[in-house]
Design an enzyme around this catalytic site. Sequence first.
Site, PDB file in Angstrom:
ATOM      1  N   LYS A  42       0.318  -0.988  -0.009  1.00 35.06           N
ATOM      2  CA  LYS A  42       0.118   0.033   0.006  1.00 35.06           C
ATOM      3  C   LYS A  42       0.797   1.021   0.308  1.00 35.06           C
ATOM      4  O   LYS A  42       0.519   2.228  -0.397  1.00 35.06           O
ATOM      5  CB  LYS A  42      -1.402  -0.298   1.229  1.00 35.06           C
ATOM      6  CG  LYS A  42      -1.460   1.329   1.398  1.00 35.06           C
ATOM      7  CD  LYS A  42      -1.512   2.370   2.933  1.00 35.06           C
ATOM      8  CE  LYS A  42      -2.093   2.899   2.472  1.00 35.06           C
ATOM      9  NZ  LYS A  42      -1.429   4.046   3.605  1.00 35.06           N
ATOM     10  N   ASN A  43       2.465   1.077   0.341  1.00 31.64           N
ATOM     11  CA  ASN A  43       2.513   3.102   0.215  1.00 31.64           C
ATOM     12  C   ASN A  43       3.697   2.687  -0.328  1.00 31.64           C
ATOM     13  O   ASN A  43       4.737   3.592  -0.432  1.00 31.64           O
ATOM     14  CB  ASN A  43       3.436   2.242   2.139  1.00 31.64           C
ATOM     15  CG  ASN A  43       2.936   3.286   3.299  1.00 31.64           C
ATOM     16  OD1 ASN A  43       1.271   3.129   3.319  1.00 31.64           O
ATOM     17  ND2 ASN A  43       3.529   2.675   4.163  1.00 31.64           N
ATOM     18  N   ARG A 116      -3.938  11.421   1.238  1.00 30.19           N
ATOM     19  CA  ARG A 116      -3.313  12.841   1.380  1.00 30.19           C
ATOM     20  C   ARG A 116      -2.015  11.882  -0.150  1.00 30.19           C
ATOM     21  O   ARG A 116      -0.651  12.745  -0.259  1.00 30.19           O
ATOM     22  CB  ARG A 116      -2.158  12.394   2.696  1.00 30.19           C
ATOM     23  CG  ARG A 116      -2.965  12.984   3.841  1.00 30.19           C
ATOM     24  CD  ARG A 116      -1.498  13.035   5.252  1.00 30.19           C
ATOM     25  NE  ARG A 116      -0.641  13.377   5.495  1.00 30.19           N
ATOM     26  CZ  ARG A 116      -1.029  14.558   5.424  1.00 30.19           C
ATOM     27  NH1 ARG A 116      -1.654  15.390   6.463  1.00 30.19           N
ATOM     28  NH2 ARG A 116      -0.121  15.562   5.900  1.00 30.19           N
ATOM     29  N   CYS A 140      -5.369   9.367   8.000  1.00 27.59           N
ATOM     30  CA  CYS A 140      -5.168   8.739   9.242  1.00 27.59           C
ATOM     31  C   CYS A 140      -4.675   9.816  10.171  1.00 27.59           C
ATOM     32  O   CYS A 140      -3.633  10.388  10.141  1.00 27.59           O
ATOM     33  CB  CYS A 140      -4.505   7.537   9.556  1.00 27.59           C
ATOM     34  SG  CYS A 140      -5.080   6.299   8.503  1.00 27.59           S
ATOM     35  N   ASP A 334       3.954   1.302  11.127  1.00 25.79           N
ATOM     36  CA  ASP A 334       3.004   0.388  11.365  1.00 25.79           C
ATOM     37  C   ASP A 334       2.935  -0.156  11.976  1.00 25.79           C
ATOM     38  O   ASP A 334       1.697  -1.424  12.287  1.00 25.79           O
ATOM     39  CB  ASP A 334       2.852   1.063  10.133  1.00 25.79           C
ATOM     40  CG  ASP A 334       2.524   2.295   9.459  1.00 25.79           C
ATOM     41  OD1 ASP A 334       1.136   2.982   9.002  1.00 25.79           O
ATOM     42  OD2 ASP A 334       3.977   2.473   8.960  1.00 25.79           O
ATOM     43  N   VAL A 356       7.403   8.453  16.659  1.00 23.60           N
ATOM     44  CA  VAL A 356       7.040   9.107  14.787  1.00 23.60           C
ATOM     45  C   VAL A 356       5.548   9.431  14.597  1.00 23.60           C
ATOM     46  O   VAL A 356       5.743  10.368  14.308  1.00 23.60           O
ATOM     47  CB  VAL A 356       6.907   7.183  13.601  1.00 23.60           C
ATOM     48  CG1 VAL A 356       7.286   7.725  12.600  1.00 23.60           C
ATOM     49  CG2 VAL A 356       8.786   6.408  14.464  1.00 23.60           C
TER      50      VAL A 356
END
EC number: 2.5.1.7
Length: 462
Positions: A42-43, A116, A140, A334, A356
């Site tokens: 997904k990233n 974003r 998020c 994550d 983070v």
Amino acid sequence: MTSSATTLPRPAEPNESFDSTDLIRVTGGTPLTGEVTVRGAKNLVPKAMVAALLGSGPSLLRNVPQISDVRIVTGLLEAHGVQVRAGEQPGDLVLDPSSVDRADHAEIAAHAGESRIPILLCGPLLHRIGHAFIPDLGGCRIGDRPIDFHLDALRAFGAVVDKRPEGLHIEAPHRLRGTKITLPYPSVGSTEQVLLTAVLAEGVTELRNAATEPEIQDLIAVLQKMGAIISTLDNRVIHITGVDRLEGYRHLALPDRLEAASWACAALATGGDILVRGALQGPMMTFLNVFRRVGGAFEVEDEPGQTGIRFWHPGGPLSALALETDVHPGFQTDWQQPMVVALTQAQGLSIVHETVYEKRLGFTKALTDMGAQIQLYRECLGGTPCRFGQRNFMHSAVISGPTKLHATDLEIPDLRAGFSYLIAALAAQGTSSVHGISLINRGYEDFGRKLADLGAQVEFPA
């Protein structure tokens, strides 16, 4: 398992509306067993789709998951004239940017929603049409993620940013120029912004304090295939030599290590045994070390055409530990939330220091409502450099376990917390109602079907 009459949500194809209920009921107490498959990260995948804007011809991206972030980027690209269609094989996506043009502001805002991603279109659009529009950005709600890094980088390349009530208008009156940029923090998004802008800028760009995540390296591989000249040096330094033209690419996206870790934590928390097809050892080495320290077992499959990692709970008590999140190659933020759920079942006191995102531990209140014993602290309970240790945020946690979790009603605040709530519900006694599951669709392909295939008792009310 639910009856055959239960309808599980299916992720949308790129050009269809997303059709899914926003509620799932989970009856816990059953170990998850079986296998699931993870596809492209997904990233990485949405960013590789954006990179196709830079090419003079079509690109082919393989291993694309059907997640809502892919749908959002598809809509944004199509609004700008890019033709997006499915390829010959499942998971193939063909992107043709030969007719890129300005898009209607309202259409951009409608497609963007709370994503974003739109900010990353700026560099490629400035190169292609000299203009980019960015509506108010969402994403998020896990902490302060300002776009100042992005805007400062674009200005350094020579872009002009005009803030108006409806959003940001960004112009490139002349060809963008290479520059020297030092990021105040190794931000993944800002690193992607610089890469996507520098490859067609005139001259050489030097980026210091860059993010080095595997998804960044895979994006660099995509851009290199297109004709970019990018060198990654020691100490988080990247050099990009601008070129006059880029071609399309053919690329197999790396698998999603964050989803793989989520399934691993689900196996640990429920006492299960899950084979995650597609998962790779290399990008997950830091996670695998922690997984083993806490008492989990894993086995890597790396035969040709049969890659994957099997994760299971070997029996006996899990071990408490001290854990700190960090940028790659540290323990990814994550991974933190699903691991916290597993740590509620570990023997003793675990300490988690989130460095983070300052609000990422906010999801633990729901876990305490389920019976977990978690205390949050403002202090840095660890030695890893922290972005906000003096800013009065609850960003450290002490978890006392093991504790029996009981079912409750849960409201999902963000993507990773959402899947973590599912893990908690699966580990709890009784039936939980989890609301807001559309957020999970942003990064977990067909998660309802996968849960059912693993033996979870799940129901999606009509």
